[in-house]
Write a protein that holds these residues in place. Structure first.
Motif, short mmCIF file in Angstrom:
data_model
loop_
_atom_site.label_atom_id
_atom_site.label_comp_id
_atom_site.label_asym_id
_atom_site.label_seq_id
_atom_site.Cartn_x
_atom_site.Cartn_y
_atom_site.Cartn_z
N UNK A 165 -38.80 -32.13 -32.63
CA UNK A 165 -37.54 -31.40 -32.84
C UNK A 165 -37.66 -30.51 -34.06
N UNK A 166 -37.01 -29.36 -34.01
CA UNK A 166 -37.04 -28.45 -35.17
C UNK A 166 -36.09 -28.99 -36.22
N UNK A 167 -36.59 -29.85 -37.11
CA UNK A 167 -35.71 -30.49 -38.10
C UNK A 167 -36.31 -30.41 -39.50
N UNK A 168 -35.56 -29.78 -40.39
CA UNK A 168 -36.00 -29.69 -41.79
C UNK A 168 -35.95 -31.05 -42.47
N UNK A 169 -35.06 -31.91 -42.01
CA UNK A 169 -34.97 -33.23 -42.63
C UNK A 169 -36.19 -34.06 -42.28
N UNK A 251 -10.90 -6.98 -48.22
CA UNK A 251 -12.34 -6.90 -48.49
C UNK A 251 -12.72 -8.12 -49.32
N UNK A 252 -13.77 -8.80 -48.90
CA UNK A 252 -14.20 -10.01 -49.61
C UNK A 252 -15.57 -9.78 -50.22
N UNK A 253 -15.76 -10.32 -51.41
CA UNK A 253 -17.11 -10.31 -52.01
C UNK A 253 -17.49 -11.76 -52.30
N UNK A 254 -18.65 -12.16 -51.83
CA UNK A 254 -19.17 -13.51 -52.09
C UNK A 254 -20.34 -13.37 -53.04
N UNK A 255 -20.27 -14.10 -54.15
CA UNK A 255 -21.26 -13.88 -55.22
C UNK A 255 -22.42 -14.86 -55.15
N UNK A 256 -23.60 -14.34 -55.38
CA UNK A 256 -24.84 -15.11 -55.53
C UNK A 256 -25.04 -16.16 -54.44
N UNK A 257 -24.95 -15.67 -53.22
CA UNK A 257 -25.14 -16.54 -52.05
C UNK A 257 -26.63 -16.71 -51.78
N UNK A 258 -27.05 -17.92 -51.49
CA UNK A 258 -28.45 -18.19 -51.14
C UNK A 258 -28.82 -17.39 -49.90
N UNK A 259 -29.93 -16.65 -50.00
CA UNK A 259 -30.33 -15.77 -48.89
C UNK A 259 -31.71 -16.14 -48.37
N UNK A 260 -32.06 -17.42 -48.49
CA UNK A 260 -33.32 -17.88 -47.94
C UNK A 260 -33.39 -17.48 -46.46
N UNK A 261 -34.44 -16.75 -46.07
CA UNK A 261 -34.50 -16.26 -44.69
C UNK A 261 -34.65 -17.36 -43.63
N UNK A 262 -34.96 -18.59 -44.06
CA UNK A 262 -35.03 -19.68 -43.09
C UNK A 262 -33.67 -20.38 -42.97
N UNK A 308 -34.53 -17.90 -31.26
CA UNK A 308 -35.25 -18.16 -32.51
C UNK A 308 -34.29 -18.28 -33.70
N UNK A 309 -33.05 -17.82 -33.52
CA UNK A 309 -32.08 -17.93 -34.63
C UNK A 309 -31.35 -19.27 -34.63
N UNK A 310 -31.50 -20.05 -33.56
CA UNK A 310 -30.70 -21.29 -33.47
C UNK A 310 -31.02 -22.26 -34.61
N UNK A 311 -32.31 -22.62 -34.86
CA UNK A 311 -32.53 -23.59 -35.95
C UNK A 311 -32.17 -23.04 -37.33
N UNK A 312 -32.23 -21.73 -37.52
CA UNK A 312 -31.95 -21.21 -38.87
C UNK A 312 -30.46 -20.83 -39.04
N UNK A 313 -29.66 -21.17 -38.02
CA UNK A 313 -28.20 -21.00 -38.15
C UNK A 313 -27.50 -22.29 -37.71
N UNK A 314 -28.23 -23.40 -37.70
CA UNK A 314 -27.76 -24.59 -36.99
C UNK A 314 -26.42 -25.13 -37.51
N UNK A 315 -26.19 -25.03 -38.82
CA UNK A 315 -24.95 -25.59 -39.36
C UNK A 315 -23.77 -24.62 -39.21
N UNK A 316 -24.05 -23.40 -38.79
CA UNK A 316 -23.01 -22.36 -38.76
C UNK A 316 -22.37 -22.19 -37.38
N UNK A 317 -22.81 -22.94 -36.37
CA UNK A 317 -22.25 -22.68 -35.04
C UNK A 317 -20.77 -23.02 -34.90
N UNK A 318 -20.25 -24.06 -35.58
CA UNK A 318 -18.80 -24.25 -35.46
C UNK A 318 -18.02 -22.98 -35.83
#
Ligand code: S3P
Length: 441
Positions: A165-169, A251-262, A308-318
């Motif tokens: 399974x594609x699992x970072x844990x 208009x919203x601005x979100x500051x210093x968000x983690x942008x790790x591509x994975x 290919x985007x599913x595992x790197x967006x897995x927590x965002x689907x809700x």
């Protein structure tokens, strides 16, 4: 039981910094505990999940000071300096804590038992226990679930593990055990998963290499303490990325968000849907890149989510489902069966919530099909049962930006596991969430 009453709103505006990254905060505590010297963590996520990791490390003899809510100083005890605890270690709601500790504890001299709350006690642990046993660990689960009993005094050896399974844990559990193993530990991923563990180990001076989909780590290396700067959590920012996109104005601005591509697959998904999200002030000086995000309302279009985007967006689907319900046309998600074994069965629980709010959808074995409503209200009012899942609760709060009437969201206390202060922050930028106590059903 805590519940939210959320009144419809149309505008979100302002600038905010969401709390620190949960994945990075867990790892900073654990690696800091195993290192030689003092690790200072800035931007630490002061949430229930991370505090479970903190308490477990303290119980095992690690001195951890908290000069402020978001600064933590960890006095590392070295790879072999932890001591056993004669009671179960409670991981609360935190799957990451449990699976990463399995790897970290598999090569210790002492026995350990890991337990959690009612949600965590139902989650699959064999995915981590299996490869750890191949390394020589002695681990028992109860029908695949916690309590997890780990026998100490085992000699571990490196393995070549092709992760099913594609699992970072799972990847992280095997790599952490690999620190204690003879020889080289290799993990091959079936798809890219978040690489916070690899980045942070490198930051602690550990030699760890990636070739294609395979990560390799020679055992027996000491970790060197240092500084960890925790970015704002992309997964917490995600609620505001969708809020700013589906709102009618502001208009919203979100500051210093983690942008790790994975980790930031949702950004690509939302942009492909037509979202107006601008990435500004990128800072790539640390192991975890960060950026400010500016979000403007947009007319979203339905999307077939690329696999290919599913595992790197897995927590965002809700929250993606909320965007999809507000978009023009049909959205389809496949290949996301992992959502069924998160803090709740996120496919089933989201489908029930979408049904309660009148959204046309089809629950699929591995995903969802949603018919969006871009004009007028996308959601009618109603009552949602979040099943104690933090991300479900926050997602339906965001739906209020396109709702015809008030939404009541039940069982929201667990929002504190990942995003303490969500309701206050959301209200500050224009949502209208009132927290109440309700009789437990
Ligand atoms: C996490 C990995 C993901 C994710 C979870 C955090 C991590 O889980 O869903 O919220 O910190 O490694 P899986 O490894 O089960 O995909």
């Amino acid at each position: 039981m805590k519940r939210w009453q959320v009144t419809p709103a149309a505008r979100v505006a302002g600038s905010l910094r969401v709390p620190g990254d949960k994945s990075v905060s867990h790892r900073a505590l654990m690696l800091g505990g195993l290192a030689v010297g003092t690790t200072t963590v800035e931007g630490f996520l002061d949430s229930e999940d991370c505090l479970a990791t903190l308490a477990a490390l303290r119980a095992m003899g690690v001195t951890i000071e908290r000069p402020s809510a978001h600064t933590v100083r960890v006095e590392g005890v070295g790879l072999h300096g932890l001591r056993g605890v004669d009671r179960p270690l409670d991981m609360g709601n935190a799957g990451t804590a449990m699976r990463l500790f399995m790897g970290l504890l598999a090569g210790q001299k002492f026995d350990s038992t890991l337990v959690g709350d009612s949600s965590l006690m139902k989650r699959p642990m064999e995915r981590a226990a299996g490869p750890l046993r191949q390394m020589g660990a002695l681990i028992e689960t109860a029908d695949g679930k916690p309590p997890v009993r780990i026998r100490g005094g085992r000699r571990l050896h490196g393995i070549d593990f092709a992760m099913p399974v594609a699992s970072a844990q799972v990847k992280s559990a095997v790599l952490l055990a690999g620190l204690f193993a003879d020889g080289v530990t290799r993990v091959t991923e079936p798809a890219t998963t978040r690489d916070h563990t690899e980045r942070m180990l490198r930051g602690f001076g550990v030699r760890i290499e990636r070739q294609g989909a395979t990560i390799s780590l020679p055992g027996g290396q000491n970790l060197r303490a240092g500084q960890v700067a925790v970015p704002a959590d992309f997964s917490s920012a995600a609620f505001f990325m969708v809020a700013g996109s589906i709102a009618r104005e502001g208009e919203l601005v979100l500051e210093r968000v983690g942008m790790n591509p994975t980790r930031n697959g949702l950004l690509e998904i939302l942009r492909a849907m037509g979202a107006d999200i601008r990435v500004e002030l990128v800072d790539e000086s640390g192991p975890e890149p960060v950026a400010n995000l500016k979000i403007l309302p947009a007319r979203l279009r339905g999307i077939a989510v690329p696999r290919h985007l599913v595992p790197i967006a897995i927590d965002e689907f809700p929250v993606f489902f909320i965007a999809a319900a507000s978009a023009d046309g049909v959205s389809v998600l496949h290949g996301a069966e992992e959502l069924r074994v998160k803090e709740s069965d996120r496919l089933a629980v989201m489908a029930a919530g979408l049904a309660a709010l009148g959204v046309e959808h089809e629950l699929l074995p591995d995903g969802m099909r949603i018919v969006g409503r871009p004009d007028g209200a996308a959601f009618r009012g109603g009552t949602i049962d979040s099943h104690g899942d933090h991300r479900i609760a926050m997602s339906f709060a965001v739906a209020s930006l396109r709702a015809a009437a008030a939404i009541t969201i039940d069982d929201v206390a667990n929002v504190a596991t990942s995003f303490p202060g969500f309701a206050a922050l959301a209200n500050a930028i224009g949502l209208s969430i009132v927290e109440a106590e309700a009789a437990t059903p």
